[in-house]
Design a protein around this motif. Structure first.
Motif, PDB file in Angstrom:
ATOM      1  N   ILE A 123       0.831  -1.204   0.000  1.00 56.91           N
ATOM      2  CA  ILE A 123       0.000   0.000   0.000  1.00 56.91           C
ATOM      3  C   ILE A 123       0.868   1.258   0.000  1.00 56.91           C
ATOM      4  N   GLU A 124       0.492   2.186  -0.864  1.00 56.82           N
ATOM      5  CA  GLU A 124       1.094   3.523  -0.867  1.00 56.82           C
ATOM      6  C   GLU A 124      -0.006   4.516  -0.517  1.00 56.82           C
ATOM      7  N   VAL A 125       0.157   5.219   0.599  1.00 54.97           N
ATOM      8  CA  VAL A 125      -0.886   6.095   1.131  1.00 54.97           C
ATOM      9  C   VAL A 125      -0.468   7.550   1.012  1.00 54.97           C
ATOM     10  N   SER A 126      -1.389   8.383   0.512  1.00 52.49           N
ATOM     11  CA  SER A 126      -1.191   9.831   0.475  1.00 52.49           C
ATOM     12  C   SER A 126      -2.267  10.474   1.337  1.00 52.49           C
ATOM     13  N   LEU A 127      -1.856  11.220   2.371  1.00 53.90           N
ATOM     14  CA  LEU A 127      -2.812  11.870   3.267  1.00 53.90           C
ATOM     15  C   LEU A 127      -3.012  13.318   2.842  1.00 53.90           C
ATOM     16  N   SER A 128      -4.264  13.659   2.564  1.00 58.18           N
ATOM     17  CA  SER A 128      -4.579  15.013   2.137  1.00 58.18           C
ATOM     18  C   SER A 128      -6.078  15.225   2.241  1.00 58.18           C
ATOM     19  N   ASP A 129      -6.488  16.429   2.621  1.00 59.58           N
ATOM     20  CA  ASP A 129      -7.909  16.771   2.624  1.00 59.58           C
ATOM     21  C   ASP A 129      -8.348  17.325   1.271  1.00 59.58           C
ATOM     22  N   ARG A 130      -7.412  17.410   0.340  1.00 61.97           N
ATOM     23  CA  ARG A 130      -7.751  17.846  -1.008  1.00 61.97           C
ATOM     24  C   ARG A 130      -8.478  16.727  -1.747  1.00 61.97           C
ATOM     25  N   PHE A 131      -9.519  17.084  -2.503  1.00 60.86           N
ATOM     26  CA  PHE A 131     -10.234  16.091  -3.290  1.00 60.86           C
ATOM     27  C   PHE A 131      -9.449  15.835  -4.576  1.00 60.86           C
ATOM     28  N   VAL A 132      -8.662  14.781  -4.572  1.00 62.16           N
ATOM     29  CA  VAL A 132      -7.799  14.495  -5.710  1.00 62.16           C
ATOM     30  C   VAL A 132      -8.620  13.909  -6.858  1.00 62.16           C
ATOM     31  N   ASN A 133      -8.083  14.006  -8.063  1.00 65.41           N
ATOM     32  CA  ASN A 133      -8.665  13.347  -9.220  1.00 65.41           C
ATOM     33  C   ASN A 133      -8.059  11.951  -9.291  1.00 65.41           C
ATOM     34  N   LEU A 134      -8.844  10.943  -8.944  1.00 67.72           N
ATOM     35  CA  LEU A 134      -8.314   9.584  -8.827  1.00 67.72           C
ATOM     36  C   LEU A 134      -7.692   9.107 -10.135  1.00 67.72           C
ATOM     37  N   LEU A 135      -8.394   9.314 -11.230  1.00 71.24           N
ATOM     38  CA  LEU A 135      -7.915   8.806 -12.517  1.00 71.24           C
ATOM     39  C   LEU A 135      -6.663   9.534 -12.987  1.00 71.24           C
ATOM     40  N   GLU A 136      -6.707  10.876 -12.934  1.00 66.22           N
ATOM     41  CA  GLU A 136      -5.588  11.655 -13.457  1.00 66.22           C
ATOM     42  C   GLU A 136      -4.335  11.517 -12.595  1.00 66.22           C
ATOM     43  N   GLU A 137      -4.531  11.308 -11.276  1.00 68.75           N
ATOM     44  CA  GLU A 137      -3.386  11.275 -10.379  1.00 68.75           C
ATOM     45  C   GLU A 137      -2.961   9.861  -9.999  1.00 68.75           C
ATOM     46  N   GLY A 138      -3.589   8.858 -10.603  1.00 64.21           N
ATOM     47  CA  GLY A 138      -3.109   7.488 -10.457  1.00 64.21           C
ATOM     48  C   GLY A 138      -3.479   6.781  -9.173  1.00 64.21           C
ATOM     49  N   PHE A 139      -4.595   7.171  -8.562  1.00 61.24           N
ATOM     50  CA  PHE A 139      -5.026   6.496  -7.339  1.00 61.24           C
ATOM     51  C   PHE A 139      -6.004   5.367  -7.666  1.00 61.24           C
ATOM     52  N   ASP A 140      -5.856   4.242  -6.970  1.00 61.72           N
ATOM     53  CA  ASP A 140      -6.809   3.143  -7.108  1.00 61.72           C
ATOM     54  C   ASP A 140      -8.079   3.409  -6.310  1.00 61.72           C
ATOM     55  N   LEU A 141      -7.937   4.172  -5.221  1.00 62.25           N
ATOM     56  CA  LEU A 141      -9.039   4.296  -4.260  1.00 62.25           C
ATOM     57  C   LEU A 141      -8.848   5.559  -3.433  1.00 62.25           C
ATOM     58  N   GLY A 142      -9.952   6.209  -3.086  1.00 61.11           N
ATOM     59  CA  GLY A 142      -9.911   7.359  -2.197  1.00 61.11           C
ATOM     60  C   GLY A 142     -10.867   7.159  -1.033  1.00 61.11           C
ATOM     61  N   ILE A 143     -10.428   7.478   0.170  1.00 70.12           N
ATOM     62  CA  ILE A 143     -11.312   7.501   1.341  1.00 70.12           C
ATOM     63  C   ILE A 143     -11.612   8.965   1.610  1.00 70.12           C
ATOM     64  N   ARG A 144     -12.915   9.309   1.627  1.00 75.57           N
ATOM     65  CA  ARG A 144     -13.290  10.704   1.730  1.00 75.57           C
ATOM     66  C   ARG A 144     -14.444  10.901   2.711  1.00 75.57           C
ATOM     67  N   ILE A 145     -14.433  12.059   3.371  1.00 76.62           N
ATOM     68  CA  ILE A 145     -15.520  12.463   4.267  1.00 76.62           C
ATOM     69  C   ILE A 145     -16.203  13.644   3.606  1.00 76.62           C
TER      70      ILE A 145
END
Length: 299
Positions: A123-145
């Motif tokens: 697992i590679e984890v990036s912690l941020s309260d910014r709403f990232v663009n999953l597809l453009e920034e290469g994330f498989d999954l986002g956990i969001r509140i």
């Protein structure tokens, strides 16, 4: 014609020794087998098989083509098997984004258990309260509140997050206790910009959602920093329950305006696609869903 299917049919004919045997092996009609072989020959511009009503033989070109077909079909089968295995068994690199404070307070506690259960996943984890663009920034999954808006992404709700108005006893002794959300206009308020980006706190009053304008000495973009400022007596705060539950339980903070509901957010797992979801993503979503199901530990 699907060339790959034609190659499979031709190889089956050569291996089985006849059109009839190949048809039985593949579960299709003899006529369809003959049609595929004929189309393949037309595509290549070469005769692969000599056939009569009683006999079939492979031409020299056909033998050479059959050898190449076998190598290629074996490689394709190996690739398909590898993909299926990766889909069935969670493995590989999982790139995830977490919200900052919630990740540091709760999600970090789950990592060791998940990795112990799925040792083939990294697992590679990036912690941020910014709403990232999953597809453009290469994330498989986002956990969001968040309050979930219409989105092309897939969202799985994991838990409810209540937003709580609270203050330290020292502040309330000094400045008084607000009885109504409108009273907040006369108080010092500590704002978490993840909740109120414009210094306007949302409450349901007489069945209507209203935004109450507040003011104060400090605005931060961290629930944990806001909580610590409120505990120190800097003012009244509007905070997610997971950040302040412990301080309320031990008396360092007091909940306020409990007759006036503020917003309620959801804790979501968000991912780009529902179809053909990778096993590593599915495993992590199911793991977190089970972990936070029912009454969350911060409630």
């Amino acid at each position: 014609m699907d060339t790959l299917t034609g190659m499979r049919v031709f190889s089956a004919v050569v291996s089985a020794g006849s059109f009839t045997a190949a048809a039985e092996r593949m579960g299709i009609s003899k006529a369809l087998v003959s049609k595929y072989v004929l189309q393949l020959e037309r595509r290549l511009g070469a005769r692969l098989l000599n056939r009569s009503t009683r006999h079939m033989s492979v031409t020299e070109v056909g033998l050479a083509y059959h050898d190449r077909c076998q190598s290629l079909l074996e490689a394709v089968d190996e690739m398909e098997t590898a993909v299926l295995e990766r889909q069935e068994a969670p493995q590989g690199r999982l790139v995830v984004t977490w919200p900052q404070t919630f990740g540091e307070m709760y999600l970090n506690k789950t990592l060791a258990e998940f990795l112990g259960r799925y040792p083939q996943v990294n697992i590679e984890v990036s912690l941020s309260d910014r709403f990232v663009n999953l597809l453009e920034e290469g994330f498989d999954l986002g956990i969001r509140i968040c309050e979930l808006a219409d989105t092309a992404l897939v969202a799985r709700r994991l838990a409810a997050i209540r937003i709580v108005t609270c203050a330290a006893p020292s502040y309330l002794d000094r400045c008084g206790v607000p009885a109504h959300p409108l009273d907040l206009r006369d108080h010092s308020c500590v704002s978490d910009t993840n909740i109120d980006g414009a210094g306007r706190w949302p409450y349901w009053i007489d069945g209507e959602r209203r935004n109450i304008e507040v003011k104060g000495p400090c605005r931060v973009n961290s629930a944990r920093v806001a909580r610590d400022l409120i505990i120190a007596g800097a003012g009244i705060g509007l905070c997610p329950d997971y950040a302040v539950a412990g301080a309320i339980r031990d008396g360092r903070l007091r909940p306020l305006l409990q007759n006036y509901k503020s917003v309620e957010y959801g804790l979501y797992a968000i991912y780009p696609h529902r179809q053909y979801l990778a096993a590593k993503v599915r495993a992590y979503v199911e793991f977190l869903s089970a972990r936070f199901r029912g009454r969350p530990e911060w409630s």
